[in-house]
Design a protein around this motif. Structure first.
Motif, PDB file in Angstrom:
ATOM      1  N   GLN A   1      -6.547   3.242  -6.068  1.00 23.56           N
ATOM      2  CA  GLN A   1      -7.887   3.432  -5.524  1.00 23.56           C
ATOM      3  C   GLN A   1      -8.370   4.827  -5.912  1.00 23.56           C
ATOM      4  O   GLN A   1      -7.571   5.769  -5.976  1.00 23.56           O
ATOM      5  CB  GLN A   1      -7.869   3.338  -4.007  1.00 23.56           C
ATOM      6  N   SER A   2      -9.680   4.938  -6.111  1.00 24.67           N
ATOM      7  CA  SER A   2     -10.232   6.202  -6.588  1.00 24.67           C
ATOM      8  C   SER A   2     -10.102   7.326  -5.567  1.00 24.67           C
ATOM      9  O   SER A   2     -10.233   8.498  -5.894  1.00 24.67           O
ATOM     10  CB  SER A   2     -11.697   6.009  -6.975  1.00 24.67           C
ATOM     11  N   ARG A   3      -9.852   6.979  -4.306  1.00 20.91           N
ATOM     12  CA  ARG A   3      -9.629   7.998  -3.277  1.00 20.91           C
ATOM     13  C   ARG A   3      -8.926   7.351  -2.090  1.00 20.91           C
ATOM     14  O   ARG A   3      -8.816   6.128  -2.026  1.00 20.91           O
ATOM     15  CB  ARG A   3     -10.938   8.632  -2.811  1.00 20.91           C
TER      16      ARG A   3
ATOM     17  N   PRO B   1       0.834  -1.198   0.000  1.00 25.08           N
ATOM     18  CA  PRO B   1       0.000   0.000   0.000  1.00 25.08           C
ATOM     19  C   PRO B   1       0.875   1.257   0.000  1.00 25.08           C
ATOM     20  O   PRO B   1       1.895   1.290   0.687  1.00 25.08           O
ATOM     21  CB  PRO B   1      -0.775  -0.108   1.309  1.00 25.08           C
ATOM     22  N   CYS B   2       0.489   2.250  -0.768  1.00 17.28           N
ATOM     23  CA  CYS B   2       1.293   3.476  -0.857  1.00 17.28           C
ATOM     24  C   CYS B   2       0.390   4.696  -0.785  1.00 17.28           C
ATOM     25  O   CYS B   2      -0.526   4.832  -1.589  1.00 17.28           O
ATOM     26  CB  CYS B   2       2.036   3.564  -2.183  1.00 17.28           C
ATOM     27  N   TYR B   3       0.663   5.563   0.163  1.00 15.13           N
ATOM     28  CA  TYR B   3      -0.101   6.800   0.260  1.00 15.13           C
ATOM     29  C   TYR B   3       0.875   7.954   0.392  1.00 15.13           C
ATOM     30  O   TYR B   3       1.612   8.014   1.380  1.00 15.13           O
ATOM     31  CB  TYR B   3      -1.052   6.734   1.451  1.00 15.13           C
ATOM     32  N   ASN B   4       0.893   8.826  -0.578  1.00 14.82           N
ATOM     33  CA  ASN B   4       1.822   9.970  -0.603  1.00 14.82           C
ATOM     34  C   ASN B   4       3.258   9.528  -0.295  1.00 14.82           C
ATOM     35  O   ASN B   4       3.869  10.017   0.642  1.00 14.82           O
ATOM     36  CB  ASN B   4       1.395  11.048   0.385  1.00 14.82           C
ATOM     37  N   GLU B   5       3.755   8.611  -1.089  1.00 12.07           N
ATOM     38  CA  GLU B   5       5.071   8.032  -0.813  1.00 12.07           C
ATOM     39  C   GLU B   5       6.099   8.374  -1.885  1.00 12.07           C
ATOM     40  O   GLU B   5       7.007   7.599  -2.131  1.00 12.07           O
ATOM     41  CB  GLU B   5       4.967   6.513  -0.651  1.00 12.07           C
ATOM     42  N   GLU B   6       5.972   9.544  -2.527  1.00 12.37           N
ATOM     43  CA  GLU B   6       6.921   9.876  -3.594  1.00 12.37           C
ATOM     44  C   GLU B   6       8.370   9.923  -3.103  1.00 12.37           C
ATOM     45  O   GLU B   6       9.291   9.683  -3.854  1.00 12.37           O
ATOM     46  CB  GLU B   6       6.550  11.192  -4.277  1.00 12.37           C
TER      47      GLU B   6
ATOM     48  N   SER C   1      -3.270   8.806  -3.439  1.00 12.08           N
ATOM     49  CA  SER C   1      -2.224   9.779  -3.096  1.00 12.08           C
ATOM     50  C   SER C   1      -2.444  11.098  -3.811  1.00 12.08           C
ATOM     51  O   SER C   1      -2.973  11.129  -4.917  1.00 12.08           O
ATOM     52  CB  SER C   1      -0.847   9.238  -3.501  1.00 12.08           C
ATOM     53  N   ARG C   2      -1.999  12.157  -3.163  1.00  3.85           N
ATOM     54  CA  ARG C   2      -2.130  13.477  -3.780  1.00  3.85           C
ATOM     55  C   ARG C   2      -0.805  13.938  -4.393  1.00  3.85           C
ATOM     56  O   ARG C   2      -0.736  14.996  -4.976  1.00  3.85           O
ATOM     57  CB  ARG C   2      -2.614  14.491  -2.757  1.00  3.85           C
ATOM     58  N   ASP C   3       0.248  13.155  -4.219  1.00  8.02           N
ATOM     59  CA  ASP C   3       1.540  13.553  -4.792  1.00  8.02           C
ATOM     60  C   ASP C   3       1.834  12.708  -6.048  1.00  8.02           C
ATOM     61  O   ASP C   3       0.917  12.196  -6.672  1.00  8.02           O
ATOM     62  CB  ASP C   3       2.648  13.435  -3.738  1.00  8.02           C
TER      63      ASP C   3
END
Ligand code: UDP
Ligand code: MG
Length: 329
Positions: A76-78, A12-17, A53-55
Motif C-alpha cells: 500500500q502506498s501508505r 497484512p504486515c506493518y513494520n514486521e521486519e 511499513s517504514r522498516d
C-alpha cells in the motif's frame, strides 16, 4: 463435495521486519502441507500486504517472492491500518481465488486451524470464522476489555462472532458480493456476517507473538472498538433520544418543585440546585452533540467515496524470472 480450491492466504504486515523472516517459512510449510494433502490446488499462494511499513518489511517480502513462486506481495502506498490492509489483499485476489484465509503475520494464530477451515469449505461453507478457544495468553486487562466489547456490540445489535478476530476463510463468491460494500469505515468482523451465505466456526489456540511488538496499543484498540459501534449500529442515536426524554421528564418534575419553592418564598435557597441542573444539562447536551457529530462525520466521509486503498507495487512471480535467467544461459 466441492473441487479442490485455489487458496490465497492474505497476510497484512506493518513494520514486521522482526517477525516476517520467522513466520514466512511457516506459512509456506503450511501451504505445501495442504497441497500435499490434496486439500488445495498447487496454484495456491501466500499474499503479503505491506501496509506502508517504514522498516525493511517490503524488502523482505520482495526477497521472499524471488525465492519461491508461492510468495507474492503487494504494497500500500501508505499506512492505512490493519483492516484496510486485509481488504486490499482480499480485493486483489477476489477474481483469481476460490478461497482466501486472512491471518496476522506474527504467528499468534495457530496455522493448523487452516486445514479444518478448508475442510469446512469443502463441506459447503462460504465463510469459516476462526474462534479463539481461550484467552489464557492475554493479560487480564485485554481479556476483560475484549469480552465486554463483544457484549456491548451484541447489545447494540451488531452481529459479531464471539472471540473471533480477523482469522477467517472467505470464499471468492462472498468476496464478489462484498466488493459492493463501499463504506470507508471498515470493521470487517462486523461487515462480513452482513454478506450472509452459509458459515461456521473453527476454534484455535492463540499464542504469544513470535517476535516484534504489537501495533495495537490501547488507543488503537479503543479507536477500533468505537469504529465498530458507530459504523454498524445506530443504537447510540436511539439511546440519545431515550436519554433526552428521561432528562426532559426529570426537568419537568424539577420545574414543578421549583414552582412550589417559588410560591412558598424559598427561591434564593434554590440557586445551588438550579446551577447544578444547568451544568448537568450542559454536559449531557455536549455528549449528545459529540455522538451525533460522529455520525455526521461518517456520513461526510462516506459521501466522498474515496478509494479505500491504493496499491503502489506488485512483486513479479518467481518462476518467470527463473526461466528468463535460464533463457539467457
Ligand atoms: N497491521 C497492519 N497495519 C497496522 C497495524 C497492524 O497491517 O497499521 C498488521 C500487523 O502487521 C499484524 C496484524 O495487523 O499482522 C495484527 O497486528 P498486531 O499483531 O500488532 O496486533 P495484536 O495481535 O497485538 O492485536
Ligand atoms: Mg498480533
Amino acid at each position: 463435495m466441492r473441487q479442490k480450491p485455489v487458496l490465497y492466504i492474505i497476510i497484512p504486515c506493518y513494520n514486521e521486519e522482526a517477525v516476517l523472516p520467522v513466520t514466512a517459512p511457516l506459512f509456506l510449510q503450511k501451504l505445501q502441507e495442504m497441497i500435499q494433502l490434496s486439500l488445495i490446488q498447487e496454484e495456491s499462494r501466500i499474499l503479503f500486504v505491506n501496509d506502508g511499513s517504514r522498516d525493511r518489511t517490503w524488502e523482505i517480502i520482495s526477497e521472499l517472492s524471488k525465492k519461491d513462486p508461492h510468495y507474492m506481495g503487494i504494497s500500500q502506498s501508505r499506512n492505512r491500518g490493519h483492516q484496510n490492509a486485509v481488504l486490499a489483499g482480499l480485493m486483489e485476489v477476489k477474481d483469481i481465488c476460490d478461497i482466501t484465509i486472512s491471518i496476522d503475520c506474527d504467528g499468534q494464530d495457530d496455522l493448523n486451524a487452516m486445514n479444518e477451515m478448508v475442510q469446512k469449505y469443502l463441506e459447503g461453507n462460504e465463510i469459516v470464522y476462526g474462534v479463539r478457544s481461550s484467552r489464557a495468553t492475554d493479560t487480564f486487562f485485554k481479556r476483560f476489555t475484549a469480552q465486554s466489547f463483544y457484549k456491548i456490540l451484541n447489545w447494540m445489535g451488531v452481529e459479531v462472532v464471539y472471540n473471533h478476530a480477523d482469522y477467517r476463510l472467505i470464499s471468492g463468491r462472498v468476496l464478489k458480493e462484498f466488493q459492493n460494500f463501499k463504506e470507508v469505515n471498515l470493521y470487517l468482523r462486523g461487515m462480513i456476517p452482513l454478506v450472509g451465505f452459509q458459515s461456521t466456526t473453527v476454534s484455535y489456540e492463540r499464542h504469544e507473538r513470535l517476535a516484534g511488538e504489537s501495533h495495537y496499543p490501547l488507543s488503537k484498540m479503543f479507536a477500533l472498538a468505537f469504529d465498530g459501534i458507530t459504523s454498524l449500529s445506530i443504537k447510540p442515536i436511539r439511546m440519545i433520544a431515550g436519554l433526552g426524554m428521561t432528562v426532559s421528564f426529570i426537568s419537568f418534575l424539577f420545574i414543578v418543585w421549583i414552582l412550589i419553592q417559588y410560591f412558598s418564598g424559598h427561591t434564593v435557597q434554590g440557586w445551588a440546585s438550579i446551577s447544578a441542573i444547568v451544568c448537568l444539562m450542559g454536559g449531557i447536551q455536549l455528549i449528545c452533540a459529540g455522538v451525533i457529530g460522529e455520525y455526521i462525520g461518517k456520513i461526510y466521509l462516506e459521501t466522498k467515496a474515496r478509494p479505500r486503498y491504493i496499491i503502489s507495487e506488485r512483486t513479479e512471480p518467481a518462476d518467470v524470472t527463473e526461466s528468463e535467467t535460464e533463457d539467457r544461459k
